[in-house]
Design an enzyme around this catalytic site. Structure first.
Site, mmCIF file in Angstrom:
data_model
loop_
_atom_site.group_PDB
_atom_site.id
_atom_site.type_symbol
_atom_site.label_atom_id
_atom_site.label_comp_id
_atom_site.label_asym_id
_atom_site.label_seq_id
_atom_site.Cartn_x
_atom_site.Cartn_y
_atom_site.Cartn_z
ATOM 1 N N ASN A 9 0.877 -1.177 0.000
ATOM 2 C CA ASN A 9 0.000 0.000 0.000
ATOM 3 C C ASN A 9 0.911 1.221 0.000
ATOM 4 O O ASN A 9 1.518 1.543 1.013
ATOM 5 C CB ASN A 9 -0.876 -0.046 1.262
ATOM 6 N N LYS A 11 0.092 4.251 -0.214
ATOM 7 C CA LYS A 11 -0.532 5.442 0.402
ATOM 8 C C LYS A 11 -0.324 6.661 -0.515
ATOM 9 O O LYS A 11 -0.326 6.510 -1.730
ATOM 10 C CB LYS A 11 0.024 5.656 1.817
ATOM 11 N N HIS A 92 -9.371 1.460 5.148
ATOM 12 C CA HIS A 92 -8.095 1.629 5.847
ATOM 13 C C HIS A 92 -8.293 2.607 7.008
ATOM 14 O O HIS A 92 -9.044 3.581 6.878
ATOM 15 C CB HIS A 92 -7.027 2.138 4.878
ATOM 16 N N GLU A 94 -6.567 4.939 8.116
ATOM 17 C CA GLU A 94 -6.272 6.351 7.806
ATOM 18 C C GLU A 94 -7.480 7.009 7.143
ATOM 19 O O GLU A 94 -7.761 8.183 7.377
ATOM 20 C CB GLU A 94 -5.010 6.438 6.922
ATOM 21 N N GLU A 163 -5.195 -4.590 10.944
ATOM 22 C CA GLU A 163 -4.126 -3.609 11.097
ATOM 23 C C GLU A 163 -4.341 -2.819 12.388
ATOM 24 O O GLU A 163 -5.122 -1.846 12.396
ATOM 25 C CB GLU A 163 -4.133 -2.635 9.923
ATOM 26 N N GLY A 169 2.944 2.275 10.678
ATOM 27 C CA GLY A 169 3.953 3.308 10.464
ATOM 28 C C GLY A 169 4.725 3.698 11.717
ATOM 29 O O GLY A 169 5.413 4.711 11.735
ATOM 30 N N SER A 208 3.707 -2.122 10.302
ATOM 31 C CA SER A 208 5.162 -2.203 10.467
ATOM 32 C C SER A 208 5.747 -3.559 10.089
ATOM 33 O O SER A 208 6.705 -4.016 10.711
ATOM 34 C CB SER A 208 5.570 -1.807 11.888
HETATM 35 P P1 PGA Z 1 3.088 0.281 7.578
HETATM 36 O O1 PGA Z 1 1.581 0.511 7.027
HETATM 37 O O2 PGA Z 1 3.568 -1.012 6.978
HETATM 38 O O3 PGA Z 1 3.866 1.471 7.070
HETATM 39 O O4 PGA Z 1 2.994 0.226 9.055
HETATM 40 C C1 PGA Z 1 0.694 -0.555 6.917
HETATM 41 C C2 PGA Z 1 -0.612 -0.080 6.350
HETATM 42 O O5 PGA Z 1 -1.093 0.991 6.757
HETATM 43 O O6 PGA Z 1 -1.208 -0.744 5.480
#
Ligand code: PGA
Length: 248
Positions: A9, A11, A92, A94, A163, A169, A208
């Site tokens: 992803n 983003k 997601h 976010e 997640e 992140g 992560s």
């Molecule tokens: P990350 O993000 O691997 O940077 O923690 C995962 C995600 O939001 O899909």
């Protein structure tokens, strides 16, 4: 046996120049025939990414619940398909936070995507406060109850991504025990909500995931792959995750 699925992803990252990362990622995917690999770049890069991905599936990071109409700035599942996308991420955390997406909205997006035949990755996950209060499993179960598609229409495959918000992140990864507990709870909920289909739905872990922790996560029962953010932006970081899935 559920095949492992590793999805990147990107983003709100990436550019035409960065699509050069796709060649080595697609090559690693071909060398791991037991693993499904896909990348979800920003909408603007879907069509050019397809041209660079040598058949590796490319997807979107969101879609609208409606097929077309007066929804400025939005992209429908039909449009994603038209651009050559084969999958889409919906719900997601976010987007749930920044775009105030409700479970109901996420459900309509998932239903629209499945109707178009897209592989649909529906994300769920608890906040750190919810986990500290001992409510992680309850929160995730409620998200599934509220956002899981109610129709099995179309030919798209439904995938769940667990997640934990506090792991995204941050470099903090859920422990294998916590992941095992949550994935088992998600599996039980899926069987409850989808009957026999619940056993076949793939459940990804996200938050992560890196080359050095992927193998441990893939060894956890009911972890059928990963949704990877930061470490999917370069082949150097993403390929070791694909390789770990191939071994696992
Ligand atoms: P990350 O993000 O691997 O940077 O923690 C995962 C995600 O939001 O899909």
């Amino acid at each position: 046996m559920r095949r492992k699925l590793v999805v990147g992803n990107w983003k709100m990252n990436g550019s035409l120049a960065q699509l050069s990362e796709l060649g080595p990622i697609a090559a690693a995917a071909r060398k791991s025939p037991g693993v499904d690999v896909a990348i979800c770049p920003p909408f603007t890069l879907i069509a050019p990414a397809r041209a660079r991905a040598s058949g590796m599936p490319i997807g979107g990071q969101d879609c609208h619940g409606k097929e077309s109409g007066a929804h400025t700035g939005c992209v429908s599942a039909a449009m994603l398909k038209d651009a050559g996308a084969r999958l889409v991420i919906v719900g997601h955390s976010e987007r749930r936070a920044e775009q105030c997406e409700s479970d109901k909205a996420v459900r309509s997006k998932a239903e629209a995507a499945l109707k178009q035949g897209l592989q649909t990755i529906l994300c769920v996950g608890e906040s750190d406060k919810e986990r500290e209060a001992g409510r992680a499993v309850t929160v995730v179960a409620a998200q599934l109850q509220g956002s899981l598609p109610q129709t099995a229409e179309g030919e798209g495959e439904l995938v769940i991504a667990y997640e934990p918000i506090w792991a995204i992140g941050t470099g903090k990864v859920a422990t294998p025990d916590d992941v095992a507990e949550m994935h088992a709870a998600i599996r039980a909920e899926l069987k409850q909500l989808l009957a026999h289909r619940g056993a076949t739905v793939r459940i990804l872990y996200g938050g992560s995931v890196k080359g050095d922790n992927a193998a441990e996560l893939f060894a956890v029962p009911d972890v059928d792959g990963a949704l990877v953010g930061g470490a999917s932006l370069t082949a150097a970081q993403f390929v070791p995750i694909v390789e770990a899935a191939g071994r696992g």
